[in-house]
Enzyme design. Structure first.
Site, PDB file in Angstrom:
ATOM      1  N   CYS A  70       0.936  -1.085  -0.248  1.00  0.00           N
ATOM      2  CA  CYS A  70      -0.076   0.299  -0.331  1.00  0.00           C
ATOM      3  C   CYS A  70       0.984   1.144   0.158  1.00  0.00           C
ATOM      4  CB  CYS A  70      -0.806   0.261   0.993  1.00  0.00           C
ATOM      5  SG  CYS A  70      -0.270  -0.088   3.121  1.00  0.00           S
ATOM      6  N   HIS A 127      -2.390   7.284   3.175  1.00  0.00           N
ATOM      7  CA  HIS A 127      -0.925   6.831   3.364  1.00  0.00           C
ATOM      8  C   HIS A 127      -0.024   8.660   3.389  1.00  0.00           C
ATOM      9  CE1 HIS A 127      -1.122   3.126   5.363  1.00  0.00           C
ATOM     10  NE2 HIS A 127      -0.459   1.814   4.609  1.00  0.00           N
TER      11      HIS A 127
END
Length: 338
Positions: A147, A239
């Site tokens: 990710c 993120h």
């Protein structure tokens, strides 16, 4: 319609797969698998829906089955949201049985004959599917990256025309990337955890494979180095990466490269209109404001400064996980591998 299944459908990433596939124009959700304790029960009765999206009622009555080859025998393709220790063998067995696997697990990402794909960056690496078939595998496995890796790669792809050899990145990663919920999530509040197991190694190796060169038989790693430092922060989704790249070109040239970057594909249902979006505001991007851009598939870039230094942001469970895998499957289908 292509019949598809989700392995590990009740977990955090599995739920994202279900959300994205419930009304997909190309894929029909045929099978949902989970652990033995959920097998035989209706999906709507066993899942603890935690997403920031309505529960797709159309799939609530689908019976959950065990995670076996037999459970997905009527599928043309399955999406894997399994933990790596379980995914390694079952994904290979399913591919050997003639079913295509699009995996979010790390198990096969660095296998030399398995493509690690981001459609906007290295679609030609799907040629490794032919290598797998030449070696006797009836189905095939295609993986998407970690990710945090995918946010970095999407942010680096527009810079390919510039000469760079050194990439350094510090991540600020959301708790959903660790599957945290309930009481276990309390450890992150009022806290920053400066270590995420194997995360730095994934970023440093996966990036080079994705941005490497495919010669028809194998992938040669990209000719630059990546140094990563990864941290867990008290953010739910999204993120954020602080990135340093040894690009000496003026910032205006870099911004033009970002502004002109487009996907080579316009017919994929999940493909965002802007795969990378740039901000001029000094305090953007921010997870709460920008993680859902492009239905969670757009990577946002801002604070572009001489050096080269910038900040990148992406939704970790959509662009960084389930969405990346579904976009890979759309590319695979459009390329007639199914």
């Amino acid at each position: 319609m292509i019949n598809v299944g989700v392995l590990g459908a009740t977990g955090a990433v599995g739920q994202r797969f279900v959300q994205l596939l419930a009304d997909h124009p190309w894929f029909h959700l045929e099978a949902l698998t989970a652990s033995e304790r959920s097998a035989g029960k209706k999906f709507g009765n066993v899942v603890n829906w935690r997403l920031d999206a309505p529960f797709p009622e159309s799939i609530g009555d689908i019976a959950v089955t065990p995670t076996t080859v037999e459970s997905v025998k009527n599928c043309d393709l399955v999406f894997s949201a399994l933990p790596a220790d379980i995914a390694t063998s079952i994904e290979a067995d399913i591919a050997a049985a003639g079913v295509a696997v699009c995996s979010n697990a790390r198990s096969h990402r660095m296998d030399p004959i398995v493509p690690l794909v981001v459609p906007e960056v290295n679609p030609d690496h799907l040629g490794l599917i032919d290598v797998q078939r030449d070696r006797g595998r009836d189905g095939f496995i295609v993986t998407n990256p970690n990710c945090s890796t995918i946010v970095l790669v999407m942010a680096l792809a527009p810079l390919r025309s510039f000469a760079f050899r050194d990439v350094r990145v510090a991540t600020m990663q959301a708790i959903s990337g660790g599957g945290f919920s309930g009481v276990s999530a309390m450890d992150i509040y009022d806290n920053v955890v400066p270590y995420i197991g194997s995360e730095e190694e994934k970023m440093e190796t996966e990036t080079l494979k994705i941005m490497g060169t495919f010669d028809g038989a194998e992938v040669q790693d990209a000719p630059f180095s990546v140094s990563a430092s990864c941290h867990r922060v008290p953010v739910v989704d999204g993120h954020t990466l602080a990135v340093w790249v040894d690009v000496e070109n003026p910032v205006d040239e870099v911004k033009k490269a970002y502004a002109s970057f487009k996907s080579p594909f316009s017919n994929l249902p999940l493909q965002p209109a802007k795969p990378v979006e740039i901000f001029d505001q000094p305090d953007r991007p921010q997870p709460r404001l920008d993680r859902n851009r492009g239905r969670g598939m757009t990577v946002s870039v801002g604070r572009i400064r001489e050096g080269l230094r910038f900040v990148a942001l992406g939704h970790n469970t959509i662009r960084g996980a389930a969405g990346a895998s579904v976009l890979n499957a759309e590319l695979i289908y459009s390329k007639k591998y199914l």
